[in-house]
Design an enzyme around this catalytic site. Structure first.
Site, mmCIF file in Angstrom:
data_model
loop_
_atom_site.group_PDB
_atom_site.id
_atom_site.type_symbol
_atom_site.label_atom_id
_atom_site.label_comp_id
_atom_site.label_asym_id
_atom_site.label_seq_id
_atom_site.Cartn_x
_atom_site.Cartn_y
_atom_site.Cartn_z
ATOM 1 N N ARG A 1 -56.256 1.501 16.880
ATOM 2 C CA ARG A 1 -54.932 1.174 16.331
ATOM 3 C C ARG A 1 -54.781 -0.322 16.078
ATOM 4 O O ARG A 1 -54.038 -0.722 15.176
ATOM 5 C CB ARG A 1 -53.836 1.679 17.261
ATOM 6 C CG ARG A 1 -53.653 3.175 17.106
ATOM 7 C CD ARG A 1 -52.575 3.706 17.998
ATOM 8 N NE ARG A 1 -52.196 5.051 17.551
ATOM 9 C CZ ARG A 1 -51.628 5.948 18.331
ATOM 10 N NH1 ARG A 1 -51.342 5.663 19.590
ATOM 11 N NH2 ARG A 1 -51.309 7.130 17.856
ATOM 12 N N LYS B 1 -51.359 24.139 22.318
ATOM 13 C CA LYS B 1 -50.345 25.183 22.199
ATOM 14 C C LYS B 1 -49.919 25.502 20.781
ATOM 15 O O LYS B 1 -49.763 24.612 19.960
ATOM 16 C CB LYS B 1 -49.100 24.766 22.975
ATOM 17 C CG LYS B 1 -49.337 24.703 24.474
ATOM 18 C CD LYS B 1 -48.395 23.727 25.057
ATOM 19 C CE LYS B 1 -47.456 24.193 26.097
ATOM 20 N NZ LYS B 1 -46.405 23.156 26.240
ATOM 21 N N GLY C 1 -53.569 12.808 17.732
ATOM 22 C CA GLY C 1 -54.095 11.815 18.664
ATOM 23 C C GLY C 1 -55.355 12.282 19.368
ATOM 24 O O GLY C 1 -56.363 11.573 19.412
ATOM 25 N N GLY D 1 -48.142 12.799 15.589
ATOM 26 C CA GLY D 1 -46.829 13.410 15.385
ATOM 27 C C GLY D 1 -46.283 13.117 14.005
ATOM 28 O O GLY D 1 -45.740 14.000 13.333
HETATM 29 P P1 ADP Z 1 -53.756 16.673 18.902
HETATM 30 O O1 ADP Z 1 -53.321 15.541 19.808
HETATM 31 O O2 ADP Z 1 -54.993 16.325 18.125
HETATM 32 O O3 ADP Z 1 -52.638 17.166 18.041
HETATM 33 P P2 ADP Z 1 -53.297 18.635 20.945
HETATM 34 O O4 ADP Z 1 -52.540 17.642 21.728
HETATM 35 O O5 ADP Z 1 -52.562 19.769 20.339
HETATM 36 O O6 ADP Z 1 -54.190 17.918 19.837
HETATM 37 O O7 ADP Z 1 -54.392 19.358 21.882
HETATM 38 C C1 ADP Z 1 -55.432 18.672 22.514
HETATM 39 C C2 ADP Z 1 -55.815 19.341 23.803
HETATM 40 O O8 ADP Z 1 -56.037 20.732 23.637
HETATM 41 C C3 ADP Z 1 -57.100 18.780 24.374
HETATM 42 O O9 ADP Z 1 -56.799 18.017 25.512
HETATM 43 C C4 ADP Z 1 -57.932 20.023 24.710
HETATM 44 O O10 ADP Z 1 -58.532 19.954 25.986
HETATM 45 C C5 ADP Z 1 -56.894 21.128 24.688
HETATM 46 N N1 ADP Z 1 -57.506 22.445 24.433
HETATM 47 C C6 ADP Z 1 -58.321 22.800 23.435
HETATM 48 N N2 ADP Z 1 -58.738 24.068 23.578
HETATM 49 C C7 ADP Z 1 -58.180 24.545 24.707
HETATM 50 C C8 ADP Z 1 -58.248 25.798 25.405
HETATM 51 N N3 ADP Z 1 -58.991 26.809 24.953
HETATM 52 N N4 ADP Z 1 -57.536 25.920 26.546
HETATM 53 C C9 ADP Z 1 -56.792 24.891 26.995
HETATM 54 N N5 ADP Z 1 -56.690 23.681 26.393
HETATM 55 C C10 ADP Z 1 -57.380 23.515 25.256
HETATM 56 MG MG MG Z 2 -52.177 15.569 21.629
#
Ligand code: ADP
Ligand code: MG
Length: 400
Positions: free
Chosen positions: A35, A200, A358, A382
Site C-alpha cells: 500500500r 463466508k 485484502g 471492501g
Molecule cells: P478477501 O479478504 O480476499 O475478500 P475473505 O476475507 O472473504 O477474502 O476470506 C479469506 C479467508 O477465508 C482466509 O483467511 C481463508 O483462510 C478463509 N477460508 C478459505 N477457505 C476456507 C474454508 N474452506 N474454511 C474456512 N475458511 C476458509
Molecule cells: Mg478478508
C-alpha cells in the site's frame, strides 16, 4: 471524476493527500509494503509539481485515541526509503505541533501526520463531530487529493467531509483503480469469469447477486462452497455452513440457470480432521464429504486437485477474470493448493485479470507471485467489492 489536473498549478501550495497506508505490522515491522508503494505515483507527481505535501492515513482500528502500536511512524521511515527522499513525521494529526510542522514545509517536501483514527471525529457516525474534525484537517492545507482507494467506500471525515471543505480531486491510484473496475462493469471482454472464495457467503451476497447477471461463469471455492453444496442437498460434515443463507443460495442457483450463467462447484474437496496446519486430511468427492475417514467431524479446508484443474481450465479460456477470496485456508500449506493453482492460472491466461480483496492479495504475495503477473491487484478489498455491487461510494461521489 475530478483529477489532480483540475487543481491548477500546485507550486508552493499545501496539498493534503488522503492515502491508505494501512499496512500489516508484526512487532512494529511492516510485513507487506504494497500500500505504501501504491501511494508513490501521486506523491512523486506532487513533488515534481512543487507542492508542499501533507499525507494523512489510518492504520489498524484504534478506538479514537492514541495507541502506540498503531503509530504511522514506521510507515514514514519505509516511505522515505522507497521515495528516496526525507519524509517528515509528527506524532499528532491536528494541533500545534502538526500545524508547526506543516508551516515549516518547503516546496516538494513530504510530511506524514499521525494516525487519523487516534481522533474520535474521524469515524464518528455523528455528522457534526465528523465535520468538526474535518475542519481542523482542512486548516492544514490549500487543496485535497483523495488517493486512499481502500477507504473510498467509507463516509469518514478524511474521506468524505474533508473533500467538501477544500478544492479536491482524485489521486492517481484512485483513478487507476476506477479505470480497472469500470472495465469490469461496463464492457468486459467475454468469456467473463468470476472466481469467488473466502470465508463466508454472507460477506459476498451483494457482489454475487450483482455479478450473477453479468458474467458467463462463476467458479465457487473457499468456505462458501459448502453452503452451495448444502443448498443442493449434500452433507458437508463440520465444514463452514451458513444455514441461514441456504435459501438465498438456492435463489442464486435458480437465477444462474434462468440466465444461462454457469456456476461451477468443486467436484472434490480436501477434508481435514481438525482446523489445524498439521491435521490429518484426505481428498474426497464433493458429494460424499461425510464418507471421509473423519466422518461427521471432517472439515473441508480446500478445493480438491481435480476441481483446481477444472477451475484453471475455465480461467485459461477466459478473456476477463475477476478473483475474490482464497480457494481454501491458504495460510496453512496443506490447504493452499487450490489457491495456488487458481493464482497460477490467472498469471498464465491471456485474458485481463483482476485480484480484489485484502486476503486474496495477501495470498498471491504469500504464495510467491508478484504483482506484475496480474492485470491488476486492487488495494481496496471492501471498496472494490462495493463498486462491483453497483453501490455509490461516498468518497467518490464527493469528487464527481
Ligand atoms: P478477501 O479478504 O480476499 O475478500 P475473505 O476475507 O472473504 O477474502 O476470506 C479469506 C479467508 O477465508 C482466509 O483467511 C481463508 O483462510 C478463509 N477460508 C478459505 N477457505 C476456507 C474454508 N474452506 N474454511 C474456512 N475458511 C476458509
Ligand atoms: Mg478478508
Amino acid at each position: 471524476m475530478r483529477t489532480i489536473d483540475s487543481l491548477g498549478p500546485l507550486r508552493s501550495r499545501t496539498v493534503i493527500v488522503r492515502c491508505d497506508l494501512n499496512v500489516p505490522l508484526a512487532d512494529g515491522v511492516i510485513t507487506d509494503d504494497g500500500r505504501i508503494r501504491a501511494s508513490l505515483t501521486t506523491i512523486r507527481e506532487l513533488r515534481e509539481a512543487g507542492a508542499k505535501i501533507v499525507l494523512i492515513s489510518h492504520l489498524g482500528r484504534p478506538k479514537g485515541e492514541p495507541e502506540a502500536r498503531f503509530s504511522l511512524k514506521p510507515v514514514a521511515e519505509r516511505m522515505s526509503e522507497l521515495l528516496d527522499a526525507p519524509v517528515g513525521f509528527v506524532g499528532e494529526t491536528v494541533g500545534a505541533d502538526a500545524s508547526a510542522a506543516v508551516d515549516a514545509l518547503g516546496d516538494g517536501d513530504v510530511l506524514l501526520l499521525e494516525n487519523l483514527r487516534f481522533n474520535a471525529g474521524e469515524t464518528s457516525k455523528d455528522d457534526a463531530e465528523r465535520e468538526a474534525f474535518a475542519r481542523e484537517l482542512a486548516q492544514l492545507g490549500d487543496a485535497f487529493v483523495s488517493d486512499g482507494f481502500g477507504v473510498v467506500h467509507r463516509r469518514q471525515a478524511s474521506v468524505y467531509d474533508l473533500a467538501q471543505l477544500l478544492p479536491s480531486a482524485a489521486g492517481r491510484l484512485v483513478a487507476a483503480e476506477l479505470d480497472v473496475l469500470q472495465r469490469l462493469t461496463e464492457s468486459p471482454e467475454r468469456p467473463y469469469t468470476v472466481v469467488l472464495g473466502g470465508s463466508k457467503v454472507s460477506d459476498k451476497l451483494g457482489v454475487i447477486s450483482h455479478l450473477i447477471e453479468r458474467v458467463d461463469t462463476l467458479l465457487i471455492g473457499g468456505g462458501m462452497l459448502f453452503t452451495f453444496l448444502a443448498a443442493q442437498g449434500y452433507q458437508v460434515a463440520s465444514s463452514l455452513l451458513e444455514e441461514d443463507q441456504l435459501d438465498t443460495v438456492r435463489g442464486y442457483l435458480k437465477t444462474a440457470e434462468d440466465r444461462g450463467v454457469r456456476i461451477v462447484l468443486p467436484t472434490d474437496v480436501v477434508v481435514a480432521e481438525a482446523f489445524a496446519a498439521d491435521a490429518a486430511h484426505e481428498v474426497v468427492a464433493a458429494d460424499a464429504i461425510e464418507s471421509s475417514s473423519f466422518g461427521a467431524q471432517g472439515i473441508g479446508l480446500d478445493i480438491g486437485p481435480e476441481s483446481a484443474r477444472a477451475f484453471a481450465e475455465v480461467i485459461a479460456g477466459s478473456r476477463t477474470v475477476f478473483w475474490n477470496g482464497p480457494m481454501g485456508v491458504f495460510e496453512m500449506e496443506a490447504f493452499a493448493n487450490g489457491t495456488r493453482v487458481v493464482a497460477k492460472a490467472l498469471t498464465e491466461t491471456e485474458g485481463f485479470t483482476v485480484v480484489g480483496g485484502g486476503d486474496s492479495a495477501a495470498a498471491v504475495r504469500a504464495l510467491g507471485f508478484s504483482d506484475d503477473q496480474f492485470g491488476h491487484i486492487s488495494t481496496g478489498g471492501g471498496a472494490s467489492l462495493e463498486f462491483l455491487e453497483g453501490k455509490q461510494l461516498p468518497g467518490l461521489e464527493v469528487l464527481a
